[in-house]
Design a protein around this motif. Sequence first.
Motif, mmCIF file in Angstrom:
data_model
loop_
_atom_site.group_PDB
_atom_site.id
_atom_site.type_symbol
_atom_site.label_atom_id
_atom_site.label_comp_id
_atom_site.label_asym_id
_atom_site.label_seq_id
_atom_site.Cartn_x
_atom_site.Cartn_y
_atom_site.Cartn_z
ATOM 1 N N GLY A 1 0.828 -1.204 0.000
ATOM 2 C CA GLY A 1 0.000 0.000 0.000
ATOM 3 C C GLY A 1 0.855 1.243 0.000
ATOM 4 N N ASP A 2 0.193 2.359 -0.213
ATOM 5 C CA ASP A 2 0.865 3.648 -0.337
ATOM 6 C C ASP A 2 1.674 3.988 0.919
ATOM 7 N N MET A 3 2.695 4.790 0.733
ATOM 8 C CA MET A 3 3.452 5.247 1.898
ATOM 9 C C MET A 3 2.524 6.050 2.812
ATOM 10 N N GLY A 4 2.668 5.811 4.100
ATOM 11 C CA GLY A 4 1.861 6.546 5.061
ATOM 12 C C GLY A 4 0.466 5.997 5.295
ATOM 13 N N ALA A 5 0.081 4.936 4.591
ATOM 14 C CA ALA A 5 -1.276 4.385 4.762
ATOM 15 C C ALA A 5 -1.458 3.724 6.133
ATOM 16 N N GLY A 6 -0.336 3.258 6.703
ATOM 17 C CA GLY A 6 -0.410 2.671 8.040
ATOM 18 C C GLY A 6 -0.082 1.189 8.104
ATOM 19 N N GLN B 1 0.915 -1.929 20.216
ATOM 20 C CA GLN B 1 1.363 -0.545 20.384
ATOM 21 C C GLN B 1 0.988 0.310 19.181
ATOM 22 N N PHE B 2 1.053 1.634 19.406
ATOM 23 C CA PHE B 2 0.857 2.594 18.310
ATOM 24 C C PHE B 2 1.800 3.767 18.531
ATOM 25 N N LEU B 3 2.428 4.238 17.447
ATOM 26 C CA LEU B 3 3.317 5.397 17.508
ATOM 27 C C LEU B 3 2.747 6.518 16.636
ATOM 28 N N GLU B 4 2.557 7.704 17.216
ATOM 29 C CA GLU B 4 2.076 8.856 16.433
ATOM 30 C C GLU B 4 3.072 9.207 15.337
ATOM 31 N N PHE B 5 4.371 8.967 15.595
ATOM 32 C CA PHE B 5 5.399 9.314 14.610
ATOM 33 C C PHE B 5 6.162 8.065 14.185
ATOM 34 N N GLN B 6 5.428 7.145 13.611
ATOM 35 C CA GLN B 6 6.009 5.917 13.074
ATOM 36 C C GLN B 6 6.921 6.275 11.898
ATOM 37 N N GLU B 7 8.141 5.743 11.886
ATOM 38 C CA GLU B 7 9.055 6.061 10.780
ATOM 39 C C GLU B 7 8.684 5.299 9.519
ATOM 40 N N THR C 1 6.076 -4.150 3.857
ATOM 41 C CA THR C 1 6.876 -3.530 2.790
ATOM 42 C C THR C 1 6.867 -2.003 2.910
ATOM 43 N N ALA C 2 7.785 -1.387 2.171
ATOM 44 C CA ALA C 2 7.899 0.074 2.129
ATOM 45 C C ALA C 2 7.020 0.609 1.009
ATOM 46 N N GLY C 3 6.203 1.610 1.316
ATOM 47 C CA GLY C 3 5.283 2.145 0.314
ATOM 48 C C GLY C 3 5.907 3.137 -0.647
ATOM 49 N N GLN C 4 7.075 3.664 -0.309
ATOM 50 C CA GLN C 4 7.697 4.651 -1.207
ATOM 51 C C GLN C 4 7.930 4.019 -2.576
ATOM 52 N N GLY D 1 -9.113 -0.432 4.851
ATOM 53 C CA GLY D 1 -9.251 1.026 4.866
ATOM 54 C C GLY D 1 -8.844 1.489 6.246
ATOM 55 N N ASN D 2 -7.604 1.946 6.359
ATOM 56 C CA ASN D 2 -7.057 2.280 7.688
ATOM 57 C C ASN D 2 -7.307 3.759 8.032
ATOM 58 N N LYS D 3 -7.021 4.101 9.269
ATOM 59 C CA LYS D 3 -7.258 5.444 9.855
ATOM 60 C C LYS D 3 -8.753 5.724 9.976
ATOM 61 N N ALA D 4 -9.508 4.666 10.276
ATOM 62 C CA ALA D 4 -10.959 4.792 10.423
ATOM 63 C C ALA D 4 -11.340 5.700 11.587
ATOM 64 N N SER E 1 -8.391 0.771 12.428
ATOM 65 C CA SER E 1 -7.596 1.883 12.966
ATOM 66 C C SER E 1 -6.469 1.291 13.791
ATOM 67 N N ALA E 2 -5.252 1.507 13.313
ATOM 68 C CA ALA E 2 -4.100 1.083 14.108
ATOM 69 C C ALA E 2 -4.020 1.911 15.384
ATOM 70 N N LYS E 3 -4.549 3.127 15.317
ATOM 71 C CA LYS E 3 -4.490 4.020 16.487
ATOM 72 C C LYS E 3 -5.399 3.541 17.617
HETATM 73 P P1 GTP Z 1 5.608 3.453 4.687
HETATM 74 O O1 GTP Z 1 6.442 2.613 5.594
HETATM 75 O O2 GTP Z 1 6.257 4.754 4.311
HETATM 76 O O3 GTP Z 1 5.132 2.720 3.466
HETATM 77 O O4 GTP Z 1 4.257 3.885 5.520
HETATM 78 P P2 GTP Z 1 3.261 2.935 6.339
HETATM 79 O O5 GTP Z 1 2.161 2.492 5.449
HETATM 80 O O6 GTP Z 1 4.008 1.886 7.058
HETATM 81 O O7 GTP Z 1 2.596 3.959 7.384
HETATM 82 P P3 GTP Z 1 2.958 4.104 8.938
HETATM 83 O O8 GTP Z 1 2.491 2.929 9.702
HETATM 84 O O9 GTP Z 1 4.374 4.500 9.058
HETATM 85 O O10 GTP Z 1 1.987 5.316 9.340
HETATM 86 C C1 GTP Z 1 2.118 6.610 8.773
HETATM 87 C C2 GTP Z 1 1.579 7.644 9.751
HETATM 88 O O11 GTP Z 1 0.179 7.451 9.929
HETATM 89 C C3 GTP Z 1 2.218 7.551 11.159
HETATM 90 O O12 GTP Z 1 2.423 8.863 11.643
HETATM 91 C C4 GTP Z 1 1.171 6.851 11.983
HETATM 92 O O13 GTP Z 1 1.180 7.244 13.331
HETATM 93 C C5 GTP Z 1 -0.134 7.295 11.303
HETATM 94 N N1 GTP Z 1 -1.183 6.252 11.411
HETATM 95 C C6 GTP Z 1 -1.069 4.951 11.080
HETATM 96 N N2 GTP Z 1 -2.222 4.294 11.304
HETATM 97 C C7 GTP Z 1 -3.088 5.215 11.783
HETATM 98 C C8 GTP Z 1 -4.464 5.172 12.197
HETATM 99 O O14 GTP Z 1 -5.145 4.132 12.185
HETATM 100 N N3 GTP Z 1 -5.030 6.360 12.619
HETATM 101 C C9 GTP Z 1 -4.337 7.528 12.640
HETATM 102 N N4 GTP Z 1 -4.988 8.615 13.075
HETATM 103 N N5 GTP Z 1 -3.047 7.609 12.271
HETATM 104 C C10 GTP Z 1 -2.433 6.472 11.836
#
Ligand code: GTP
Length: 170
Positions: free
Chosen positions: A13-18, A30-36, A62-65, A118-121, A149-151
Amino acid sequence: SNNVINAKLVLLGDMGAGKSSLVLRFVKGQFLEFQESTIGAAFFSQTLALNDATVKFEIWDTAGQERYHSLAPMYYRGAAAAVIVYDITSNDSFERAKKWVVELQKQGNPNMVMALAGNKADLEDKRKVSADDARAYAEENGLYFIETSAKTAINVNDMFYEIGRRLPRA
Ligand code: GTP
Ligand code: MG
């Protein structure tokens, strides 16, 4: 029974999708607000006990970039399951998810269990992708659809359990 299923699972999936956040929630709770952002890919394992089997997931996150796209086949080749992740607040991420579905339909294992997540619900007020549209797309393409929602952890374990239930039994 003592039926043990070893299942390679890949997240795409796309970078940043979660993707990493879903794995971190599932494996470590666990959940990190600033996941690398992931570089290349990361490996995790997690075991689930179902009624009729124990599933040992070997998870490739995998890496979404885009610059890592060419590595993806190494991770989805031979995979029993794939989770294609998009962010409900991003239409672009949903379009990217559809491209992954097409690639897996062409190049992936034909028996692969495919889930569309569909994440970030939790970000309902920023929603761009309707659940109805995503569900219709998933039904047309034979994917299991769920919003997560991973959060907040909503539906994360449920998704992996459902994938485990859908894996072929030995
Ligand atoms: P790449 O490794 O670059 O492909 O990205 P990724 O798909 O692994 O995304 P990642 O898990 O790093 O999450 C990106 C950002 O979104 C982070 O800042 C997370 O904290 C945030 N995030 C991930 N899941 C959720 C969610 O369910 N809700 C919210 N609000 N934020 C989320
Ligand atoms: Mg990541």
